[in-house]
Structure formats: C-alpha cells, structure tokens
Design an enzyme around this catalytic site. Structure first.
Site, mmCIF file in Angstrom:
data_model
loop_
_atom_site.group_PDB
_atom_site.id
_atom_site.type_symbol
_atom_site.label_atom_id
_atom_site.label_comp_id
_atom_site.label_asym_id
_atom_site.label_seq_id
_atom_site.Cartn_x
_atom_site.Cartn_y
_atom_site.Cartn_z
ATOM 1 C CG HIS A 115 0.165 9.246 6.243
ATOM 2 N ND1 HIS A 115 1.130 10.030 6.616
ATOM 3 C CD2 HIS A 115 -0.469 9.938 5.582
ATOM 4 C CE1 HIS A 115 1.200 11.209 5.997
ATOM 5 N NE2 HIS A 115 -0.098 11.049 5.361
ATOM 6 C CB THR A 165 -8.253 3.236 -5.572
ATOM 7 O OG1 THR A 165 -8.988 2.441 -6.435
ATOM 8 C CG2 THR A 165 -8.809 4.169 -4.921
#
Length: 185
Positions: A115, A165
């Site tokens: 986002h 990640t």
C-alpha cells in the site's frame, strides 16, 4: 488513452484497487473459493474445479487444502506436487509461482500488494503489486509471512512464524522476524 487499473496492476505500476473491473475479478475468485472451501473433500479433490479453472497453472498432483483464500487466482502458478496446507492466504495481485514439490504449512500468508506510504494514497486505494517466487522443493513453515517482491530459492526452508522481507538463497534456512539465515547444526 486511459490505462485500466488492471493493466497498471499487471505492469507493476501504482494502481487503484477500488475499481469495478478489479472488484468483479475478486468476486469471481470468491465464488471459486466458496466452492473449494465448502465441497466435501472427496468431491473437491486436490483443487475444486472452479478454482482450478481460475488458476494460471496447477501441475500434476498439486493440492490446496481448505480453507484457502486468494485475491484473484489468475496470478497463481503451482508446480507438480506443490502442497498448500489449510488456511493459506495468497494475495496474488502479482504473479505468485510456487515450485515443484514445495510445501506450505498451515496459515502461510503471501502478500504481493504494497500500500502507499502516505495516508492520502492509502485512502485512495493506491497499491503496487510485486511478484513472489518460491523455488522447487522449498518448505515454508506454518504461519510464515512472505512479503511482496521476495524470491525464495530451491530447497530453502522458512521456519514457522518467520516474516520474510528479503530474498532467501537456495538451500538456506531462515527463521525469525525479520527472517534471518541460521546455520544448520
């Protein structure tokens, strides 16, 4: 010429997820998932018919246990004998490739969407989609989370509960949050 939000998503550009075309595609996925998640196991088989038709590819012997959730389905590619255990969630706004013989434990989550970092962008529904690739014969432990843009190499192991990640090299074991390489004993 106006580029559709789906075209922007596919191109890896910022797009608005609050879009009629994308919503229609998500509704189609939810219908296929409803069938998959609610058929008796003997009728469902490895992957229910409507979900199998939605996927971009499912190799021989690929299996998705119920319940399962994905955003679109058409960005999901499963190699031969890939296995997704119960409660996996794949938000496939970009291609997700899961290699041959790869095992995902229960409640594994794969997120392709990122986002916008600014609140106004998030309120506008801005996202960017980044692919996730998991090589052949990898093992992803239960409740692991794999973030957008990550590649996991062949034979790698991701420990239960890890948050991945960054890319993971082939034949490497990672654990923790954020996931870090551990040396085998």
């Amino acid at each position: 010429m106006t580029t559709s939000e789906r075209a922007k998503m596919t191109a890896g550009e910022w797009y608005t997820c609050i879009d009629d075309e994308l919503e229609a595609l998500r509704v189609a996925a939810r219908d296929a998932l409803f069938e998959h998640n609610n058929l008796p196991p003997r009728q469902r088989g490895n992957i229910a018919p409507a979900l199998r038709a939605l996927l971009s590819g499912a190799g021989e012997g690929a299996r998705i246990e119920a319940p399962f959730h994905c955003a679109y389905g058409f960005n999901l590619f499963l190699g031969d004998r890939a296995f997704l255990n119960a409660d996996c969630t794949i938000l496939d706004t970009a291609p997700v490739r899961i290699g041959k013989g790869t095992l995902l434990g229960p409640n594994v989550q794969i997120y392709c969407a990122e986002h916008h970092r600014e609140a106004t962008g998030r309120l506008a529904g801005l996202e960017i989609a980044k692919p996730v690739t998991i090589g052949d014969n990898a093992w992803i432990g239960g409740s692991a989370i794999i973030l957008a843009g990550v590649s996991i190499g062949e034979g790698a192991i991701v420990g239960a509960g890890a948050v991945v990640t960054r890319d993971v090299a082939a034949n490497t074991t990672v654990v923790g949050n954020p996931a870090r390489v551990v040396t085998p004993r």
